[in-house]
Scaffold this active site. Structure first.
Site, PDB file in Angstrom:
ATOM      1  N   GLU A  78      12.538  44.152  42.136  1.00 49.40           N
ATOM      2  CA  GLU A  78      12.226  44.167  40.857  1.00 49.40           C
ATOM      3  C   GLU A  78      11.737  44.933  40.852  1.00 49.40           C
ATOM      4  O   GLU A  78       9.636  45.448  41.195  1.00 49.40           O
ATOM      5  CB  GLU A  78      11.674  42.458  40.089  1.00 49.40           C
ATOM      6  CG  GLU A  78      13.532  41.263  40.670  1.00 49.40           C
ATOM      7  CD  GLU A  78      14.166  42.376  39.944  1.00 49.40           C
ATOM      8  OE1 GLU A  78      14.226  43.317  38.910  1.00 49.40           O
ATOM      9  OE2 GLU A  78      15.769  41.714  39.894  1.00 49.40           O
ATOM     10  N   ARG A  88      18.711  32.259  28.362  1.00 46.53           N
ATOM     11  CA  ARG A  88      20.615  32.041  27.604  1.00 46.53           C
ATOM     12  C   ARG A  88      21.182  29.983  27.874  1.00 46.53           C
ATOM     13  O   ARG A  88      21.685  29.503  27.939  1.00 46.53           O
ATOM     14  CB  ARG A  88      21.131  32.419  28.512  1.00 46.53           C
ATOM     15  CG  ARG A  88      22.517  33.749  27.660  1.00 46.53           C
ATOM     16  CD  ARG A  88      22.497  34.844  27.945  1.00 46.53           C
ATOM     17  NE  ARG A  88      21.555  35.708  28.079  1.00 46.53           N
ATOM     18  CZ  ARG A  88      21.242  37.098  28.674  1.00 46.53           C
ATOM     19  NH1 ARG A  88      22.859  36.880  29.638  1.00 46.53           N
ATOM     20  NH2 ARG A  88      20.756  37.589  28.788  1.00 46.53           N
ATOM     21  N   CYS A 141      12.608  33.762  36.155  1.00 47.25           N
ATOM     22  CA  CYS A 141      11.539  34.810  37.633  1.00 47.25           C
ATOM     23  C   CYS A 141      10.934  35.561  37.037  1.00 47.25           C
ATOM     24  O   CYS A 141       9.654  36.158  37.908  1.00 47.25           O
ATOM     25  CB  CYS A 141      13.009  35.164  37.941  1.00 47.25           C
ATOM     26  SG  CYS A 141      14.191  33.892  39.357  1.00 47.25           S
ATOM     27  N   HIS A 165      14.535  39.157  44.065  1.00 41.44           N
ATOM     28  CA  HIS A 165      15.971  38.612  43.609  1.00 41.44           C
ATOM     29  C   HIS A 165      17.125  38.541  45.169  1.00 41.44           C
ATOM     30  O   HIS A 165      17.109  39.153  45.329  1.00 41.44           O
ATOM     31  CB  HIS A 165      16.755  38.345  42.196  1.00 41.44           C
ATOM     32  CG  HIS A 165      16.321  38.113  41.079  1.00 41.44           C
ATOM     33  ND1 HIS A 165      15.678  39.031  39.998  1.00 41.44           N
ATOM     34  CD2 HIS A 165      16.536  36.681  41.113  1.00 41.44           C
ATOM     35  CE1 HIS A 165      15.530  38.029  39.065  1.00 41.44           C
ATOM     36  NE2 HIS A 165      15.893  37.126  39.625  1.00 41.44           N
TER      37      HIS A 165
HETATM   38  N1  PCA Z   1      15.751  32.439  39.430  1.00 42.55           N
HETATM   39  C1  PCA Z   1      15.589  32.216  38.506  1.00 42.55           C
HETATM   40  C2  PCA Z   1      14.764  31.310  38.242  1.00 42.55           C
HETATM   41  C3  PCA Z   1      14.919  30.691  39.419  1.00 42.55           C
HETATM   42  C4  PCA Z   1      15.695  31.010  40.523  1.00 42.55           C
HETATM   43  O1  PCA Z   1      15.492  31.154  41.876  1.00 42.55           O
HETATM   44  C5  PCA Z   1      15.603  33.400  37.565  1.00 42.55           C
HETATM   45  O2  PCA Z   1      16.399  34.479  37.809  1.00 42.55           O
HETATM   46  O3  PCA Z   1      15.115  34.134  36.405  1.00 42.55           O
END
Ligand code: PCA
Length: 200
Positions: A78, A88, A141, A165
């Site tokens: 990211e 959401r 996240c 991610h």
């Molecule tokens: N993914 C979520 C929150 C926890 C996770 O593993 C996100 O992308 O915000």
């Protein structure tokens, strides 16, 4: 060199989270002096407290926050966290903020301070699917990435930090082909950890 790696507990319809499951695999390969791992709650208002404590006590040089995103088929580095909470679905405490700032009167956004282009190259060289992503979303996240970068800046701490991610694991891909073997996810994160350990 000390690296803090965080993952998340499962949330919403997911019963497992690769960002949590990969942590013990990393611990097996890296000495405790150099690596601390933590599983974070998927709760907007509780996610930062344990991280703040770990930054203050463990004093990492690098913070790698990990989480899962069902829409990704590559390890996604990211680039930016924005000052927005807009969910959401509910978090694990039933909260569903809409169009709220994470921290009032703070910066609109923070860029990752990880060398994301370098890390992308390392994974590409190892044939591990990877990309740079320009949105970490507006759920928990993005929230932890924003909090951590804001805190590090405010405290003037020389710590590299960012968010990564992960795709779903192969055996939880819900009928889509957007997934990755946990073994390969581990390999990708290990490449990054090794890069930081070699740099020191
Ligand atoms: N993914 C979520 C929150 C926890 C996770 O593993 C996100 O992308 O915000």
């Amino acid at each position: 060199m000390k690296i803090l790696v965080t993952g998340f507990e499962p949330f919403l319809s997911l019963t497992r989270n690769p960002s949590k499951e990969v942590l013990p695999m990393l611990e097996k390969e890296v000495n405790k002096e150099h690596l601390k791992t933590m599983v974070l709650p998927v709760v907007f208002d509780r996610v930062f407290d344990p991280v703040k404590e770990a930054i203050d006590d463990f004093k990492p040089d690098v913070v790698l926050h990990l989480g899962v995103a069902e829409s990704r088929d590559k390890i996604s580095l990211e680039r930016v966290a924005i000052n927005v909470k807009d969910a959401r679905g509910v978090d694990n405490m039933g909260n569903q903020p809409v169009d709220e700032p994470i921290l009032k009167d703070r910066a609109s956004a923070y860029f990752s301070t990880l060398p994301i282009r370098k890390l992308e190259g390392l994974l590409k060289d190892a044939s591990i699917p990877v990309e740079i992503s320009n949105s970490a979303g507006t759920y928990v996240c993005n929230n932890i990435m924003y909090h951590t970068l804001s805190y590090l800046e405010q405290q003037k701490l020389d710590v590299m930090a960012g968010f990564i991610h992960l795709p779903l694991m192969k055996d939880q891909n819900k009928g889509t082909n957007k997934s990755m073997e946990l073994r390969m996810i581990k390999e990708g994160i290990m490449r990054m950890i090794e890069y930081f350990l070699d740099e020191s």
